[in-house]
Design an enzyme around this catalytic site. Structure first.
Site, short mmCIF file in Angstrom:
data_model
loop_
_atom_site.label_atom_id
_atom_site.label_comp_id
_atom_site.label_asym_id
_atom_site.label_seq_id
_atom_site.Cartn_x
_atom_site.Cartn_y
_atom_site.Cartn_z
N ASN A 225 0.80 -1.20 -0.05
CA ASN A 225 -0.19 -0.13 -0.03
C ASN A 225 0.65 1.26 0.10
O ASN A 225 2.31 1.30 -0.18
CB ASN A 225 -0.76 -0.22 1.22
CG ASN A 225 -0.30 -0.08 2.64
OD1 ASN A 225 0.71 0.48 2.81
ND2 ASN A 225 -0.33 -1.26 3.32
N ASP A 294 -4.33 -6.67 4.54
CA ASP A 294 -5.50 -7.37 5.05
C ASP A 294 -5.34 -8.82 4.45
O ASP A 294 -5.84 -9.79 5.12
CB ASP A 294 -6.87 -6.88 4.67
CG ASP A 294 -7.18 -5.38 5.33
OD1 ASP A 294 -6.85 -5.30 6.57
OD2 ASP A 294 -7.67 -4.39 4.72
N PRO A 322 -3.62 -12.00 9.91
CA PRO A 322 -4.04 -12.03 11.22
C PRO A 322 -4.39 -10.48 11.60
O PRO A 322 -3.53 -9.50 11.01
CB PRO A 322 -2.91 -12.32 12.30
CG PRO A 322 -2.06 -13.00 11.17
CD PRO A 322 -2.37 -12.62 9.99
N ASP A 323 -5.44 -10.15 12.51
CA ASP A 323 -5.77 -8.87 12.73
C ASP A 323 -4.64 -8.56 14.26
O ASP A 323 -5.20 -8.95 15.31
CB ASP A 323 -7.21 -8.78 13.14
CG ASP A 323 -7.56 -7.26 13.48
OD1 ASP A 323 -6.92 -6.43 13.88
OD2 ASP A 323 -9.05 -7.19 13.12
N ILE A 324 -3.44 -7.86 13.81
CA ILE A 324 -2.59 -7.74 14.97
C ILE A 324 -3.24 -6.94 16.14
O ILE A 324 -3.15 -7.43 17.23
CB ILE A 324 -1.48 -7.06 14.26
CG1 ILE A 324 -0.84 -7.89 13.14
CG2 ILE A 324 -0.42 -6.59 15.31
CD1 ILE A 324 0.41 -7.25 12.50
N PHE A 342 -5.12 2.74 14.68
CA PHE A 342 -5.28 3.94 13.52
C PHE A 342 -6.48 3.22 12.75
O PHE A 342 -6.37 2.21 12.52
CB PHE A 342 -3.93 4.09 13.13
CG PHE A 342 -3.30 5.22 13.63
CD1 PHE A 342 -3.07 6.42 12.92
CD2 PHE A 342 -2.70 4.82 14.95
CE1 PHE A 342 -2.12 7.41 13.71
CE2 PHE A 342 -1.81 5.91 15.47
CZ PHE A 342 -1.61 6.99 14.89
#
Length: 428
Positions: A225, A294, A322-324, A342
């Site tokens: 990104n 993601d 994983p969603d850290i 954030f």
């Protein structure tokens, strides 16, 4: 040579510093470092590895420090009274500059095969290290693992910087300038700055993630990104300025490490996930500022994916990363830091930010509208909406467009103000 701030001079006056010098071309900068320490009123004793003596002579450092330079563990005169143990006990701080890849590896494995590594094992003083090596050596996974382990073992990393190297390469690996190393040590001994009179006189260990991640598709392509890492690095710099011990987990960016910050470089979301969960239980405050991908490829191609005449489309199978931040927020209370997330949104910022705050179990969230031209990704400026949990529900503060440095100051001070009292021994 730049003049030294009076605050730096006073914080180091009378300190006993052990300077380790290992075998790198940057060893010539160690002479300037000794001079800075002496100007600040420090007692300085230098220990050199055998290889370091090929780049700078012990006599030079002895003349500058006013003390004999130690070069050998097997010095009969010095060791008659267990000199290496006495030297380890003498030091208020240990600084190694430059530190080669070899020395870092030996420190990680607890080796004591020369005087410098033996002193590091025997000393309980704070330890700071300034790596210096070729850019490929610095980027090598083995070096990155070793650096991460040193940070976990409470070593404070200073740099390295990026730029032209003696070998002709360009990239990260240059030893930080003597003034940067001096300032990092002075900051270590300076009392933390209080914000609005509400911050504890002992600042916490803060872990921050920053930058993008890269998810490989094949050996030459990846998903990523537009994150520049500037916001996360500004937060790390401000947290260090507040007196905190800061660990920065960074995705691939083209930014110098802030002074006084320990930096761990990662590439992928899985690597960042691993480091975040390893370090979060040690922290009082965790700030997830990185733009983590993601999704990642289910499996990266071993060889470059070729474009063929009969292949007009390419189908990729992606799986969720994983969603850290959510996993850090879900840690048991005994291990859970205060968690700040954030949110980069393009519409209805307050609603989406509050939803993320509640859904992921965060304590505070910083949301910004990345659709605004000139703000957010890649820019030096940003605007944000800060939301946090309070006894009366959710409170918020709107921060107008400003530099990321100014916004970082606001965010760090607000987070430290909200930080619950730390139990004895929780702060570093």
């Amino acid at each position: 040579m730049a003049s030294l701030p009076l605050s730096s001079l006073s914080s180091l006056t009378g300190k006993r510093l052990l300077l380790g010098v290992s075998a790198g071309i940057a060893a010539y900068k160690s002479a300037l470092l000794v001079r800075l320490f002496k100007q600040a009123g420090c007692e300085v004793r230098v220990v050199m590895t055998e290889g370091a003596q090929a780049f700078i002579t012990p006599l030079t450092l002895q003349a500058l420090s006013g003390e004999p330079v130690r070069t050998s563990l097997l010095d009969p005169e010095a060791e008659a009274g267990m000199g290496h143990i006495e030297l380890a006990r003498w030091a208020d701080a240990v600084v190694i500059a430059p530190a080669t890849a070899d020395l870092i590896a030996r420190l990680v494995h607890g080796m004591a095969d020369d005087l410098l590594t033996t002193l590091c094992l025997a000393s309980e003083a704070p330890k700071l290290i300034a790596p210096a090596m070729n850019q490929a050596m610095w980027r090598h996974p083995a070096t990155q693992r070793n650096v991460a382990q040193l940070a976990s073992d409470s070593w404070q990393l200073i740099g390295p910087a990026a730029g032209d190297q003696a070998c002709g390469d360009v990239g990260p690996g240059r030893m930080s300038e003597p003034e940067e190393i001096f300032n990092a040590l002075a900051q270590h001994f300076s009392p933390p700055v209080k914000a609005s009179g509400e911050i504890s006189s002992r600042a916490p260990h803060i872990v921050i993630t920053a930058g993008p991640t890269r998810e490989a598709l094949d050996p030459v392509r990846y998903l990523s990104n537009h994150s520049s890492g500037k916001m996360g690095y500004a937060l790390a710099a401000e947290a260090a300025a507040q007196g905190a011990r800061v660990t920065l987990i960074s995705g691939p960016v083209n930014l110098p490490t802030p002074q006084g910050v320990a930096r761990i470089d990662v590439e992928t979301a899985l690597q960042m996930h691993q480091e975040a969960l390893r370090l979060a239980p040690q922290a009082a405050l965790f700030i997830g500022c990185a733009a983590v991908a993601d999704y990642r490829a289910e499996s990266a191609a071993v060889h470059k994916i070729k474009k063929t005449d009969d292949n007009d489309t390419l189908t990729l199978t992606l799986i969720k990363n994983p969603d850290i931040i959510a996993e850090v927020a879900a840690l048991p209370n005994s291990q859970r830091p205060f968690v700040v997330g954030f949110a980069a949104e393009t519409q209805d910022v307050p609603r989406y930010a509050n939803d993320k705050l509640q859904r992921k179990g965060l304590d505070m969230i910083v949301a910004n509208d990345v659709s605004q031209q000139g703000l957010g990704f890649g820019s030096d400026d940003n605007a944000a909406l800060l939301l946090w949990r309070a006894t009366s529900g959710t409170e918020q503060l709107a921060a107008p467009p400003q530099t990321k440095k100014a916004l970082a100051t606001l965010i760090i001070r607000q987070a430290l103000t909200l930080l619950p009292p730390q139990p004895s021994g929780a702060l570093s």
